[in-house]
Design a protein around this motif. Structure first.
Motif, PDB file in Angstrom:
ATOM      1  N   ALA A 127       0.505   4.859   9.996  1.00  0.00           N
ATOM      2  CA  ALA A 127       1.157   5.429  11.178  1.00  0.00           C
ATOM      3  C   ALA A 127       1.794   4.352  12.038  1.00  0.00           C
ATOM      4  CB  ALA A 127       0.149   6.209  12.010  1.00  0.00           C
ATOM      5  N   HIS A 128       1.497   3.095  11.728  1.00  0.00           N
ATOM      6  CA  HIS A 128       2.017   1.988  12.514  1.00  0.00           C
ATOM      7  C   HIS A 128       2.014   0.729  11.653  1.00  0.00           C
ATOM      8  CE1 HIS A 128       2.118  -1.142  15.711  1.00  0.00           C
ATOM      9  NE2 HIS A 128       2.846  -0.228  16.341  1.00  0.00           N
ATOM     10  N   VAL A 129       2.980  -0.152  11.911  1.00  0.00           N
ATOM     11  CA  VAL A 129       3.046  -1.441  11.225  1.00  0.00           C
ATOM     12  C   VAL A 129       2.857  -2.544  12.248  1.00  0.00           C
ATOM     13  CG1 VAL A 129       4.453  -3.015   9.863  1.00  0.00           C
ATOM     14  CG2 VAL A 129       4.582  -0.557   9.428  1.00  0.00           C
ATOM     15  N   ASP A 130       1.780  -3.300  12.111  1.00  0.00           N
ATOM     16  CA  ASP A 130       1.562  -4.469  12.963  1.00  0.00           C
ATOM     17  C   ASP A 130       2.116  -5.714  12.282  1.00  0.00           C
ATOM     18  OD1 ASP A 130       0.318  -2.937  14.825  1.00  0.00           O
ATOM     19  OD2 ASP A 130      -1.664  -3.857  14.630  1.00  0.00           O
ATOM     20  N   GLN A 131       2.368  -6.736  13.074  1.00  0.00           N
ATOM     21  CA  GLN A 131       2.832  -8.005  12.498  1.00  0.00           C
ATOM     22  C   GLN A 131       1.699  -8.771  11.828  1.00  0.00           C
ATOM     23  OE1 GLN A 131       4.899  -9.829  15.917  1.00  0.00           O
ATOM     24  NE2 GLN A 131       6.792  -9.553  14.773  1.00  0.00           N
ATOM     25  N   SER A 132       0.457  -8.375  12.102  1.00  0.00           N
ATOM     26  CA  SER A 132      -0.684  -9.041  11.483  1.00  0.00           C
ATOM     27  C   SER A 132      -1.760  -8.013  11.169  1.00  0.00           C
ATOM     28  CB  SER A 132      -1.251 -10.123  12.408  1.00  0.00           C
ATOM     29  OG  SER A 132      -1.700  -9.542  13.624  1.00  0.00           O
ATOM     30  N   ILE A 133      -2.644  -8.376  10.251  1.00  0.00           N
ATOM     31  CA  ILE A 133      -3.789  -7.552   9.885  1.00  0.00           C
ATOM     32  C   ILE A 133      -5.034  -8.227  10.437  1.00  0.00           C
ATOM     33  CG2 ILE A 133      -5.149  -6.599   7.988  1.00  0.00           C
ATOM     34  CD1 ILE A 133      -2.404  -5.337   8.221  1.00  0.00           C
ATOM     35  N   SER A 134      -5.803  -7.505  11.269  1.00  0.00           N
ATOM     36  CA  SER A 134      -6.922  -8.142  11.959  1.00  0.00           C
ATOM     37  C   SER A 134      -8.164  -8.277  11.085  1.00  0.00           C
ATOM     38  CB  SER A 134      -7.264  -7.358  13.226  1.00  0.00           C
ATOM     39  OG  SER A 134      -7.599  -6.023  12.914  1.00  0.00           O
ATOM     40  N   ASP A 135      -8.369  -7.366  10.144  1.00  0.00           N
ATOM     41  CA  ASP A 135      -9.576  -7.418   9.317  1.00  0.00           C
ATOM     42  C   ASP A 135      -9.383  -8.426   8.190  1.00  0.00           C
ATOM     43  OD1 ASP A 135     -11.508  -6.792   7.184  1.00  0.00           O
ATOM     44  OD2 ASP A 135     -12.007  -5.056   8.406  1.00  0.00           O
ATOM     45  N   PRO A 136     -10.151  -9.537   8.164  1.00  0.00           N
ATOM     46  CA  PRO A 136      -9.919 -10.584   7.157  1.00  0.00           C
ATOM     47  C   PRO A 136     -10.182 -10.113   5.736  1.00  0.00           C
ATOM     48  CG  PRO A 136     -11.914 -11.045   8.411  1.00  0.00           C
ATOM     49  CD  PRO A 136     -11.225  -9.914   9.110  1.00  0.00           C
ATOM     50  N   SER A 137     -11.171  -9.265   5.525  1.00  0.00           N
ATOM     51  CA  SER A 137     -11.449  -8.790   4.173  1.00  0.00           C
ATOM     52  C   SER A 137     -10.328  -7.889   3.663  1.00  0.00           C
ATOM     53  CB  SER A 137     -12.780  -8.035   4.133  1.00  0.00           C
ATOM     54  OG  SER A 137     -13.874  -8.918   4.131  1.00  0.00           O
ATOM     55  N   TYR A 138      -9.830  -7.002   4.529  1.00  0.00           N
ATOM     56  CA  TYR A 138      -8.700  -6.142   4.139  1.00  0.00           C
ATOM     57  C   TYR A 138      -7.494  -7.013   3.795  1.00  0.00           C
ATOM     58  CZ  TYR A 138      -5.189  -2.412   4.376  1.00  0.00           C
ATOM     59  OH  TYR A 138      -4.170  -1.536   4.073  1.00  0.00           O
ATOM     60  N   ARG A 139      -7.204  -7.968   4.670  1.00  0.00           N
ATOM     61  CA  ARG A 139      -6.052  -8.844   4.456  1.00  0.00           C
ATOM     62  C   ARG A 139      -6.190  -9.614   3.148  1.00  0.00           C
ATOM     63  NH1 ARG A 139      -6.680 -11.804   8.786  1.00  0.00           N
ATOM     64  NH2 ARG A 139      -7.860 -13.434   7.716  1.00  0.00           N
ATOM     65  N   ASP A 140      -7.349 -10.195   2.917  1.00  0.00           N
ATOM     66  CA  ASP A 140      -7.537 -11.013   1.724  1.00  0.00           C
ATOM     67  C   ASP A 140      -7.427 -10.184   0.455  1.00  0.00           C
ATOM     68  OD1 ASP A 140      -7.863 -13.198   3.300  1.00  0.00           O
ATOM     69  OD2 ASP A 140     -10.026 -13.355   3.060  1.00  0.00           O
ATOM     70  N   PHE A 141      -8.074  -9.018   0.423  1.00  0.00           N
ATOM     71  CA  PHE A 141      -8.050  -8.213  -0.802  1.00  0.00           C
ATOM     72  C   PHE A 141      -6.675  -7.637  -1.062  1.00  0.00           C
ATOM     73  CE2 PHE A 141      -9.253  -4.333  -3.304  1.00  0.00           C
ATOM     74  CZ  PHE A 141      -9.665  -5.029  -4.437  1.00  0.00           C
ATOM     75  N   SER A 142      -5.972  -7.244   0.001  1.00  0.00           N
ATOM     76  CA  SER A 142      -4.643  -6.665  -0.151  1.00  0.00           C
ATOM     77  C   SER A 142      -3.601  -7.699  -0.549  1.00  0.00           C
ATOM     78  CB  SER A 142      -4.222  -5.988   1.155  1.00  0.00           C
ATOM     79  OG  SER A 142      -2.944  -5.426   1.048  1.00  0.00           O
ATOM     80  N   VAL A 143      -3.635  -8.858   0.110  1.00  0.00           N
ATOM     81  CA  VAL A 143      -2.576  -9.863  -0.074  1.00  0.00           C
ATOM     82  C   VAL A 143      -2.911 -10.839  -1.191  1.00  0.00           C
ATOM     83  CG1 VAL A 143      -1.295 -11.721   1.045  1.00  0.00           C
ATOM     84  CG2 VAL A 143      -1.872  -9.657   2.331  1.00  0.00           C
ATOM     85  N   ASN A 144      -4.159 -11.300  -1.219  1.00  0.00           N
ATOM     86  CA  ASN A 144      -4.531 -12.362  -2.151  1.00  0.00           C
ATOM     87  C   ASN A 144      -5.329 -11.884  -3.350  1.00  0.00           C
ATOM     88  OD1 ASN A 144      -3.426 -14.333  -0.336  1.00  0.00           O
ATOM     89  ND2 ASN A 144      -5.288 -14.185   0.883  1.00  0.00           N
ATOM     90  N   GLY A 145      -5.937 -10.707  -3.258  1.00  0.00           N
ATOM     91  CA  GLY A 145      -6.827 -10.263  -4.318  1.00  0.00           C
ATOM     92  C   GLY A 145      -8.155 -10.998  -4.230  1.00  0.00           C
ATOM     93  N   ASP A 146      -9.131 -10.523  -4.968  1.00  0.00           N
ATOM     94  CA  ASP A 146     -10.436 -11.186  -5.023  1.00  0.00           C
ATOM     95  C   ASP A 146     -10.319 -12.377  -5.973  1.00  0.00           C
ATOM     96  OD1 ASP A 146     -13.076 -11.972  -5.616  1.00  0.00           O
ATOM     97  OD2 ASP A 146     -13.824  -9.989  -5.111  1.00  0.00           O
ATOM     98  N   PRO A 147     -10.597 -13.614  -5.517  1.00  0.00           N
ATOM     99  CA  PRO A 147     -10.419 -14.780  -6.381  1.00  0.00           C
ATOM    100  C   PRO A 147     -11.330 -14.781  -7.599  1.00  0.00           C
ATOM    101  CG  PRO A 147     -11.606 -15.377  -4.391  1.00  0.00           C
ATOM    102  CD  PRO A 147     -11.113 -13.974  -4.194  1.00  0.00           C
ATOM    103  N   ASN A 148     -12.394 -13.981  -7.582  1.00  0.00           N
ATOM    104  CA  ASN A 148     -13.286 -13.906  -8.736  1.00  0.00           C
ATOM    105  C   ASN A 148     -12.788 -12.951  -9.811  1.00  0.00           C
ATOM    106  OD1 ASN A 148     -15.237 -15.647  -7.594  1.00  0.00           O
ATOM    107  ND2 ASN A 148     -16.012 -13.968  -6.350  1.00  0.00           N
ATOM    108  N   ILE A 149     -11.696 -12.250  -9.535  1.00  0.00           N
ATOM    109  CA  ILE A 149     -11.211 -11.221 -10.453  1.00  0.00           C
ATOM    110  C   ILE A 149      -9.776 -11.554 -10.824  1.00  0.00           C
ATOM    111  CG2 ILE A 149     -10.882  -8.755 -10.775  1.00  0.00           C
ATOM    112  CD1 ILE A 149     -12.773  -8.501  -8.259  1.00  0.00           C
ATOM    113  N   LYS A 150      -9.592 -12.022 -12.038  1.00  0.00           N
ATOM    114  CA  LYS A 150      -8.267 -12.442 -12.463  1.00  0.00           C
ATOM    115  C   LYS A 150      -7.968 -11.926 -13.866  1.00  0.00           C
ATOM    116  CE  LYS A 150      -8.025 -16.690  -9.712  1.00  0.00           C
ATOM    117  NZ  LYS A 150      -7.782 -18.147  -9.739  1.00  0.00           N
ATOM    118  N   ALA A 151      -6.693 -11.785 -14.159  1.00  0.00           N
ATOM    119  CA  ALA A 151      -6.246 -11.463 -15.511  1.00  0.00           C
ATOM    120  C   ALA A 151      -5.741 -12.753 -16.146  1.00  0.00           C
ATOM    121  CB  ALA A 151      -5.139 -10.421 -15.477  1.00  0.00           C
ATOM    122  N   PHE A 152      -6.122 -12.981 -17.377  1.00  0.00           N
ATOM    123  CA  PHE A 152      -5.776 -14.217 -18.066  1.00  0.00           C
ATOM    124  C   PHE A 152      -4.964 -13.897 -19.306  1.00  0.00           C
ATOM    125  CE2 PHE A 152      -9.552 -14.999 -15.639  1.00  0.00           C
ATOM    126  CZ  PHE A 152      -9.419 -16.293 -15.183  1.00  0.00           C
TER     127      PHE A 152
END
Length: 226
Positions: free
Chosen positions: A160-185
């Motif tokens: 419903a709204h777009v902020d310039q930043s995401i405040s929740d670090p876990s949401y931001r990390d999983f959405s943008v960076n993915g979980d570093p322990n989970i990769k496709a090789f």
């Protein structure tokens, strides 16, 4: 001017409309329109979220938060699977809410919906326990509940709204960076190890939103509400 107070019949019609919108957007997501998850986040927020001010959930207004809410985070599924498909190797799952679809070109998260053994291992909780339940395995650095995901997706990430930043670090990390322990090789014929060059799988928050939609839809259908 005196406020107009909606009748219960009118609010029940609002519920019907929101459930129809939820199912329509879910079908769009399943047909490949991943952006429909943003609409799903908004509908889930309307149905579920009670704020500190005037914000009242639709289910709350109708006295439906006392239903048993279905959870697809079973206790006895461990996040230690190893798999290989289409030239890619996966070392472990992120969350039992999701599976990973692999091809020779890429890997992406997908909701489990009602597939596999999870359909026989579903639990039901009170609303508060369901809303606050952790969605990731205990050893994951990602810490998100349904409440975290729905609120952030709706209020900051385009529902419903777009902020310039995401405040929740876990949401931001999983959405943008993915979980570093989970990769496709990519399989080059050489021995593979977690230290090998791999690609983090991103975009999991939208797949979580789709899975939460499935849970709510099944909860309402099981209760004969919608």
């Amino acid at each position: 001017m005196e406020k107009y107070v909606k009748s219960r019949t009118e609010i029940e019609q609002e519920l019907t409309d929101q459930v129809q919108a939820l199912r329509s957007s879910a079908a769009g997501y399943d047909n490949g329109n991943i952006w429909e998850a943003k609409r799903l986040a908004s509908s889930l927020y309307i149905l579920l979220h009670d704020g500190t001010g005037r914000t009242k959930s639709l289910l709350g207004m109708l006295g439906l938060k006392n239903l048993p809410f279905l959870s697809s985070v079973p206790d006895d599924i461990l996040g230690t699977s190893i798999g290989a498909f289409g030239g890619k190797i996966l070392f472990r799952d992120a969350t039992p809410l999701l599976m990973i679809r692999l091809s020779s070109e890429d890997a992406c998260y997908a909701p489990v919906l009602g597939e596999g053994p999870r359909g026989r291992l579903l639990k039901s909780f009170s609303f508060s326990k369901w809303y606050e339940e952790g969605l990731f395995y205990p050893d994951s650095r990602i810490k998100l509940s349904r409440k975290n995901v729905i609120f952030t997706a709706r209020s900051q990430d385009g529902g419903a709204h777009v902020d310039q930043s995401i405040s929740d670090p876990s949401y931001r990390d999983f959405s943008v960076n993915g979980d570093p322990n989970i990769k496709a090789f990519r399989d080059t014929g050489a021995q593979m190890s977690p230290a090998s060059s791999g690609v983090a799988i991103k975009g999991g928050t939208w797949a979580i939103i789709r899975q939460l939609t499935w849970e709510i839809d099944e909860t309402l259908k099981s209760a004969g509400v919608a």
